[in-house]
Design a protein around this motif. Structure first.
Motif, PDB file in Angstrom:
ATOM      1  N   PHE A 140      45.395  82.768  88.984  1.00  0.00           N
ATOM      2  CA  PHE A 140      46.542  81.886  88.798  1.00  0.00           C
ATOM      3  C   PHE A 140      46.950  81.229  90.122  1.00  0.00           C
ATOM      4  CE2 PHE A 140      51.105  81.046  88.833  1.00  0.00           C
ATOM      5  CZ  PHE A 140      51.251  80.267  87.695  1.00  0.00           C
ATOM      6  N   LEU A 141      47.033  82.029  91.187  1.00  0.00           N
ATOM      7  CA  LEU A 141      47.478  81.494  92.477  1.00  0.00           C
ATOM      8  C   LEU A 141      46.460  80.539  93.096  1.00  0.00           C
ATOM      9  CD1 LEU A 141      49.196  84.576  94.164  1.00  0.00           C
ATOM     10  CD2 LEU A 141      50.276  82.567  93.151  1.00  0.00           C
ATOM     11  N   TRP A 142      45.171  80.881  92.983  1.00  0.00           N
ATOM     12  CA  TRP A 142      44.150  79.992  93.538  1.00  0.00           C
ATOM     13  C   TRP A 142      44.066  78.681  92.756  1.00  0.00           C
ATOM     14  CZ3 TRP A 142      42.116  79.248  97.965  1.00  0.00           C
ATOM     15  CH2 TRP A 142      41.855  80.295  98.844  1.00  0.00           C
ATOM     16  N   ASP A 143      44.336  78.754  91.450  1.00  0.00           N
ATOM     17  CA  ASP A 143      44.226  77.558  90.606  1.00  0.00           C
ATOM     18  C   ASP A 143      45.537  76.786  90.473  1.00  0.00           C
ATOM     19  OD1 ASP A 143      41.582  78.147  90.168  1.00  0.00           O
ATOM     20  OD2 ASP A 143      41.948  79.210  88.284  1.00  0.00           O
ATOM     21  N   PHE A 144      46.646  77.411  90.775  1.00  0.00           N
ATOM     22  CA  PHE A 144      47.962  76.774  90.593  1.00  0.00           C
ATOM     23  C   PHE A 144      48.055  75.466  91.391  1.00  0.00           C
ATOM     24  CE2 PHE A 144      52.335  76.066  91.949  1.00  0.00           C
ATOM     25  CZ  PHE A 144      53.006  76.103  90.748  1.00  0.00           C
ATOM     26  N   PRO A 145      48.570  74.383  90.798  1.00  0.00           N
ATOM     27  CA  PRO A 145      49.019  74.224  89.406  1.00  0.00           C
ATOM     28  C   PRO A 145      47.977  73.548  88.516  1.00  0.00           C
ATOM     29  CG  PRO A 145      49.871  72.427  90.713  1.00  0.00           C
ATOM     30  CD  PRO A 145      48.995  73.244  91.635  1.00  0.00           C
ATOM     31  N   THR A 146      46.674  73.631  88.901  1.00  0.00           N
ATOM     32  CA  THR A 146      45.641  73.017  88.066  1.00  0.00           C
ATOM     33  C   THR A 146      45.532  73.703  86.712  1.00  0.00           C
ATOM     34  OG1 THR A 146      43.896  74.443  88.984  1.00  0.00           O
ATOM     35  CG2 THR A 146      44.288  72.351  90.099  1.00  0.00           C
ATOM     36  N   ASN A 147      46.149  74.913  86.596  1.00  0.00           N
ATOM     37  CA  ASN A 147      46.107  75.626  85.320  1.00  0.00           C
ATOM     38  C   ASN A 147      47.189  75.143  84.351  1.00  0.00           C
ATOM     39  OD1 ASN A 147      47.944  76.756  87.148  1.00  0.00           O
ATOM     40  ND2 ASN A 147      46.762  78.631  87.353  1.00  0.00           N
ATOM     41  N   PHE A 148      47.906  74.071  84.727  1.00  0.00           N
ATOM     42  CA  PHE A 148      48.879  73.441  83.826  1.00  0.00           C
ATOM     43  C   PHE A 148      48.334  72.072  83.418  1.00  0.00           C
ATOM     44  CE2 PHE A 148      51.483  76.472  86.167  1.00  0.00           C
ATOM     45  CZ  PHE A 148      52.230  77.043  85.149  1.00  0.00           C
TER      46      PHE A 148
ATOM     47  N   ILE B 279      42.042  62.793  89.932  1.00  0.00           N
ATOM     48  CA  ILE B 279      41.637  63.301  91.250  1.00  0.00           C
ATOM     49  C   ILE B 279      42.542  64.444  91.711  1.00  0.00           C
ATOM     50  CG2 ILE B 279      41.075  62.746  93.631  1.00  0.00           C
ATOM     51  CD1 ILE B 279      39.337  61.373  91.488  1.00  0.00           C
ATOM     52  N   LEU B 280      43.838  64.152  91.900  1.00  0.00           N
ATOM     53  CA  LEU B 280      44.767  65.166  92.404  1.00  0.00           C
ATOM     54  C   LEU B 280      44.764  66.408  91.526  1.00  0.00           C
ATOM     55  CD1 LEU B 280      47.001  65.968  94.429  1.00  0.00           C
ATOM     56  CD2 LEU B 280      48.664  64.908  92.855  1.00  0.00           C
ATOM     57  N   GLY B 281      44.601  66.219  90.227  1.00  0.00           N
ATOM     58  CA  GLY B 281      44.625  67.324  89.286  1.00  0.00           C
ATOM     59  C   GLY B 281      43.498  68.319  89.463  1.00  0.00           C
ATOM     60  N   ARG B 282      42.533  67.963  90.303  1.00  0.00           N
ATOM     61  CA  ARG B 282      41.414  68.868  90.585  1.00  0.00           C
ATOM     62  C   ARG B 282      41.736  69.860  91.700  1.00  0.00           C
ATOM     63  NH1 ARG B 282      37.226  68.810  86.804  1.00  0.00           N
ATOM     64  NH2 ARG B 282      36.991  66.700  85.997  1.00  0.00           N
ATOM     65  N   PHE B 283      42.818  69.617  92.430  1.00  0.00           N
ATOM     66  CA  PHE B 283      43.096  70.398  93.629  1.00  0.00           C
ATOM     67  C   PHE B 283      44.278  71.339  93.456  1.00  0.00           C
ATOM     68  CE2 PHE B 283      41.075  66.493  95.008  1.00  0.00           C
ATOM     69  CZ  PHE B 283      40.010  67.003  95.730  1.00  0.00           C
ATOM     70  N   SER B 284      44.042  72.601  93.762  1.00  0.00           N
ATOM     71  CA  SER B 284      45.112  73.589  93.688  1.00  0.00           C
ATOM     72  C   SER B 284      46.031  73.441  94.894  1.00  0.00           C
ATOM     73  CB  SER B 284      44.527  74.999  93.660  1.00  0.00           C
ATOM     74  OG  SER B 284      43.909  75.296  94.904  1.00  0.00           O
ATOM     75  N   LEU B 285      47.183  74.082  94.817  1.00  0.00           N
ATOM     76  CA  LEU B 285      48.148  74.020  95.912  1.00  0.00           C
ATOM     77  C   LEU B 285      47.567  74.639  97.191  1.00  0.00           C
ATOM     78  CD1 LEU B 285      51.027  73.260  96.764  1.00  0.00           C
ATOM     79  CD2 LEU B 285      51.767  75.531  96.019  1.00  0.00           C
ATOM     80  N   ALA B 286      46.786  75.715  97.032  1.00  0.00           N
ATOM     81  CA  ALA B 286      46.194  76.367  98.206  1.00  0.00           C
ATOM     82  C   ALA B 286      45.259  75.422  98.948  1.00  0.00           C
ATOM     83  CB  ALA B 286      45.433  77.624  97.780  1.00  0.00           C
ATOM     84  N   ILE B 287      44.423  74.690  98.206  1.00  0.00           N
ATOM     85  CA  ILE B 287      43.502  73.744  98.836  1.00  0.00           C
ATOM     86  C   ILE B 287      44.274  72.582  99.444  1.00  0.00           C
ATOM     87  CG2 ILE B 287      41.594  72.160  98.428  1.00  0.00           C
ATOM     88  CD1 ILE B 287      40.860  75.133  98.411  1.00  0.00           C
ATOM     89  N   LEU B 288      45.337  72.139  98.760  1.00  0.00           N
ATOM     90  CA  LEU B 288      46.162  71.058  99.314  1.00  0.00           C
ATOM     91  C   LEU B 288      46.848  71.504 100.596  1.00  0.00           C
ATOM     92  CD1 LEU B 288      47.764  69.545  96.083  1.00  0.00           C
ATOM     93  CD2 LEU B 288      45.988  68.533  97.527  1.00  0.00           C
ATOM     94  N   PHE B 289      47.257  72.765 100.655  1.00  0.00           N
ATOM     95  CA  PHE B 289      47.842  73.314 101.882  1.00  0.00           C
ATOM     96  C   PHE B 289      46.832  73.222 103.022  1.00  0.00           C
ATOM     97  CE2 PHE B 289      51.785  76.115 101.898  1.00  0.00           C
ATOM     98  CZ  PHE B 289      52.436  75.355 100.927  1.00  0.00           C
TER      99      PHE B 289
END
Length: 517
Positions: A21-29, A37-47
């Motif tokens: 959940f944390l690695w995928d958040f918020p792509t799991n919504f 494009i943006l929807g492919r990236f989780s918050l962790a990767i964006l960080f």
């Protein structure tokens, strides 16, 4: 025995959905995943990615401006009575960065996102070099002296940046120790994989885990690791000095040889990378966002820029200025991703096993090591030399995993000093890593288990570290910038922390007079 391991695996089963959940958040919504494009990236990767962009511009493209400075510093001899040389610290960090992921991870990125993922891997590495500069510089600023060594890293600077609360430093240390210890069995598994592949290639058959050779391998791993680990940081530095260059030269040499043999495939390789970066083949889903996400994620996870996990190595070096080790660690990102990961990318792309009618692509792509070795077989000349190439390549893979295993033990010891510097406590950490978690890794392989759920604990803590380290670097951005400006203005004068308005243990004139002359 199997029942005990299964019980342990089930105990950690609850971690799996949390880590995912944390690695995928918020792509799991769905609402977020549907964003182009943006929807492919989780918050962790964006960080990680956002941080690397920010620090690149904040530090004025320091990775380009001082790349040559870092190279020169690698050959500089340390005259200090405390700490290790810049080169030794660099090699320790490379032992951690250059791991099995440089083969397994890159293979996964290409098989999922296509050759275009390699282009985005390069992008992440270039910008990630600035993040690595920042965190390495901060680790140097807040390092402390222990006997004739330095210790430090993100567990130390996190405490300092967040109002010097002792519980923060200790909490980060405990979190990191859990992460590192649970990573040890993973790397032990990769060492076993490489060893068994060598045996299979030599004997010409598939060996089973209940054969005597596996027990010999297990015993050898445990004994060698224990000898190195109980020698302390100095012993591990000595090991890294000899092993890391050797494994890098072996791997780079054999892949460059394959590139020369397959020189005619070079144009196709580069065209596949650049074309696939923006318009992936239907073989890999044909989706631009997948290539982008896979490349960026693999690059960031491989070189560790922004995670804080390589900063322990940055702190142990003697330097005239904190920024010096920052320049050096930025080069580490370059070597890891732009050079070594790219070589793996060439093998997978040029091998193009997905075009081989005798192989089932849908099946083989699930086995990352199998895909890599199959790609090697597509590039060898078809002579008796083929087996030699395969064995040498697998040896390099095994060394990647083994040095990462040793690095985990080193980082654990360095971090543990944040809790206690007593010899008995440090000895306990060595025993825990070398004589419990390493044997645990060997026993699970011998039992035919991998304890997948246990590995998810490492994944969970890894993403937590990202969410802590990047904000910490952002909060410390002015300290890093002021240190950088000080370097630009006063080089080669020794850094004094009071000049930028902060107090540290090491960066004072009195400390230099007592320890560095």
């Amino acid at each position: 025995m199997n029942n005990i391991f299964t019980m342990v695996d089930n105990l950690f089963a609850g971690v799996v959905p949390i880590a995912d959940f944390l690695w995928d958040f918020p792509t799991n919504f769905e609402w977020y995943a549907n964003i182009p494009i943006l929807g492919r990236f989780s918050l962790a990767i964006l960080f990680l990615l956002g941080g690397s962009f920010y620090f690149t511009f904040k530090f004025g493209f320091v990775q380009l401006k001082h790349f040559k400075s870092g190279v020169k510093l690698l050959t500089k001899k340390s005259k200090s009575k405390v700490g290790t040389s810049p080169l030794a610290a660099f090699l320790i960090s490379m032992a951690g960065r250059v791991g099995a992921g440089n083969i397994v991870g890159v293979t996964g990125a290409v098989t999922i996102g296509g050759p275009g993922a390699i282009f985005w891997m390069w992008v992440s590495a270039f910008f990630g070099m600035a993040t690595s500069f920042g965190e390495a510089t901060l680790a140097q600023i807040y390092k402390v002296k222990k006997d004739d060594e330095y210790v430090g890293g993100f567990t130390y600077y996190t405490q300092k940046i967040w109002h010097n609360k002792a519980w923060i430093g200790s909490g980060m240390c405990i979190l990191y120790l859990i992460y590192n210890m649970l990573s040890i069995p993973v790397h032990t598994f990769h060492v076993f994989t490489a060893s068994s592949s060598i045996v299979n290639e030599i004997t010409g058959r598939t060996t089973e885990v209940n054969e005597p050779i596996y027990y010999i391998i297990a015993a050898a791993i445990i004994i060698i690791i224990a000898i190195i680990a109980f020698g302390g940081i100095k012993k591990i530095v000595s090991f890294a000095d000899s092993c890391v260059p050797t494994m890098a030269i072996i791997y780079i040499g054999i892949i460059v040889l394959l590139m020369i043999i397959n020189i005619g495939k070079m144009p196709t390789f580069f065209s596949s990378v650049f074309a696939g970066a923006f318009k992936p083949s239907a073989m890999f889903g044909g989706t631009f966002g997948v290539a982008l996400a896979q490349g960026l994620k693999r690059g960031l996870l491989s070189n560790e820029a922004g995670m804080g996990t390589a900063t322990q190595a940055s702190s142990i070096a003697h330097a005239n200025h904190p920024c010096e080790q920052g320049f050096i660690q930025a080069i580490g990102v370059f070597v890891d991703t732009i050079i070594i990961c790219s070589l793996t990318g060439f093998v997978i792309t040029a091998g193009a096993v997905w075009t081989n009618p005798n192989l089932s692509w849908d099946e083989i792509k699930l086995d990352k090591i199998g895909t890599f070795l199959a790609s090697i077989k597509e590039l060898v000349p078809g002579t008796a030399f083929d087996s030699v190439v395969l064995i040498i390549t697998v040896v390099a893979f095994g060394l990647f995993a083994f040095t990462t295993l040793v690095c985990d033990l080193t980082y654990s010891e360095i971090a543990a000093n944040k809790i206690s510097t007593s010899k008995s406590f440090i000895r306990f950490i060595r025993v825990l890593g070398a004589l419990f978690f390493v044997p645990l890794g060997t026993i699970t392989v011998l039992a035919g288990l991998q304890l997948d759920n246990l590995w998810y604990v490492s994944d969970l803590i890894n993403v937590i570290l990202v969410f802590i380290n990047i904000p910490t670097l952002f909060a410390a951005r002015n300290i890093i910038c002021n240190s950088y400006r000080n370097y630009e203005a006063s080089n080669p004068k020794r850094f004094v922390s009071a000049d930028i308005g902060i107090d540290t243990e090491v960066w004072t004139d009195s400390f230099a007079e007592a320890n560095e002359n």
